[in-house]
Write an enzyme that holds these catalytic residues in place. Structure first.
Site: not given
Ligand code: TYM
Length: 334
Positions: A113, A198, A201
């Site tokens: 990022k 991947k 968003k």
């Molecule tokens: P975020 O919003 O980027 O992603 C949310 C969840 O979606 C999963 N994910 C995917 N899984 C499979 N294939 C993909 N292409 C894909 N893109 C995203 C991510 O692995 C995630 O589970 N940092 C975290 C948010 C967070 C969090 C936490 C999670 C903040 N605090 C505490 C667990 C516990 C995140 O990736 O958000």
């Protein structure tokens, strides 16, 4: 028997896509009755990248409504918004002061990022995993269901907890060590326009992802235009055909069919025959979620009341951990 506790979250950056759904949300729904669950909309994380203040609040509500529309049940789950519980920011600060900078500089997501942010990398982006550790550790979570890309952040969370307990616990476990819950299927959903990247968003092309609220026409168009190859016949097993693997996996997950059944069904199909199957399965899977979402949004005051109750429950638990951490660090009592 006391149930183990689960914590997880998704950022409110735009809409949820199939990666978020299949990698995280769907799994939360499937196992919810086995655990005591806390699911958060992590809006504080969302401002580590440039964001739009006009839409942050409504995006957070949309994600919370999608949690409910996807099947999370308030009998098993507490749903809330991260910034509504100030203990998240406060614990992040306290944990900052015991987290070595080089642990954060080693994070793959930070490196990826940071390249995108160019010259103006903000401190929040580097600190993102400490806030994530605070989220999880505040609830003394046993399990954290996420997609594959979050594995390293969970290892860091455990390292931070070990370090805190070791330095300040006086032999006691003040912060519980959580275990990741990463399912093999759906843990890494790939982009529709490039099967080696991947689904994300932040991809500038909307054609690269299917969002949970995409209308049927948009889904049809995206699948019609997604990247394919010149080979006839569909297989999971050819490493030279990442798009084929990704789309077959999506089909299996959305149609609720096993890998073996999908492999057999699609073996002799050309892309032109396969794409309508995937389109139909995707629309059929998302239709009830979209209908429930509309219902939730139409009910005046319902979502607010869910989030208020969620905040109150979350605050009570988070407050206890925060007090224990502050005591251990030696702060004077209020
Ligand atoms: P975020 O919003 O980027 O992603 C949310 C969840 O979606 C999963 N994910 C995917 N899984 C499979 N294939 C993909 N292409 C894909 N893109 C995203 C991510 O692995 C995630 O589970 N940092 C975290 C948010 C967070 C969090 C936490 C999670 C903040 N605090 C505490 C667990 C516990 C995140 O990736 O958000």
């Amino acid at each position: 028997m006391v149930k183990q506790r689960v914590f997880s979250g998704i950022q409110p950056t735009g809409n949820l896509h199939l990666g978020n759904y299949l990698g995280a949300l769907r799994n939360w729904v499937e196992t919810q009755d086995q655990f005591e669950n806390y699911f958060c909309v992590v809006d504080l994380h969302a401002i580590t990248a440039p964001h739009n203040p006009e839409t942050l609040g409504t995006d957070s509500s949309t994600i919370a409504a999608l949690y409910l529309a996807s099947g999370l049940d308030l009998e098993h789950c507490t749903i809330f918004i991260q910034s509504h519980v100030s203990a998240h920011s406060e614990l992040a600060w306290l944990l900052n002061c015991i987290t070595p900078i080089n642990w954060l500089e080693d994070m793959i997501q930070f490196k990826e990022k940071a390249i995108k942010q160019g010259q103006n990398v903000n401190t929040g982006l580097l600190d993102y995993p400490v806030l994530m550790a605070a989220d999880i550790l505040l609830y003394q979570a046993d399990k954290v269901p996420v997609g594959e890309d979050q594995k390293q952040h969970l290892e860091l969370t455990r390292d931070i907890a070990v370090r805190f307990n070791h330095q300040f616990g006086k032999g006691k476990t003040i912060l519980k060590l959580p275990d990741p819950m990463i399912r093999q299927e759906g843990a890494r959903v790939m982009s529709l326009t490039d099967g080696t990247k991947k689904m994300s968003k932040s991809d500038p092309s909307d054609l690269s992802r299917i969002s949970l609220l995409d209308p049927p026409e948009a889904i049809k168009n995206k699948i019609k235009r997604c990247k394919t190859d010149a080979v006839r016949g569909m297989t999971f097993d050819d490493p030279e055909r990442p798009e084929c693997h990704n789309l077959l996996s999506l089909y299996g997950l959305l149609a609720g069919k096993s890998k073996a059944d999908v492999a057999a069904e699609c073996l002799d199909l050309g892309w032109g025959q396969f794409k309508p199957l995937l389109t139909e399965a995707t629309i059929a899977h998302l239709q009830p979620i979209q209908a429930k979402y509309q219902e939730i949004m139409a009910e005046q005051g319902y979502l607010e009341s869910v989030l208020k109750q969620g905040r109150e429950k979350a605050e009570a638990i988070a407050g206890e951990t925060l007090e224990a951490v502050k005591d251990a660090l030696g702060f004077s009592r209020r």
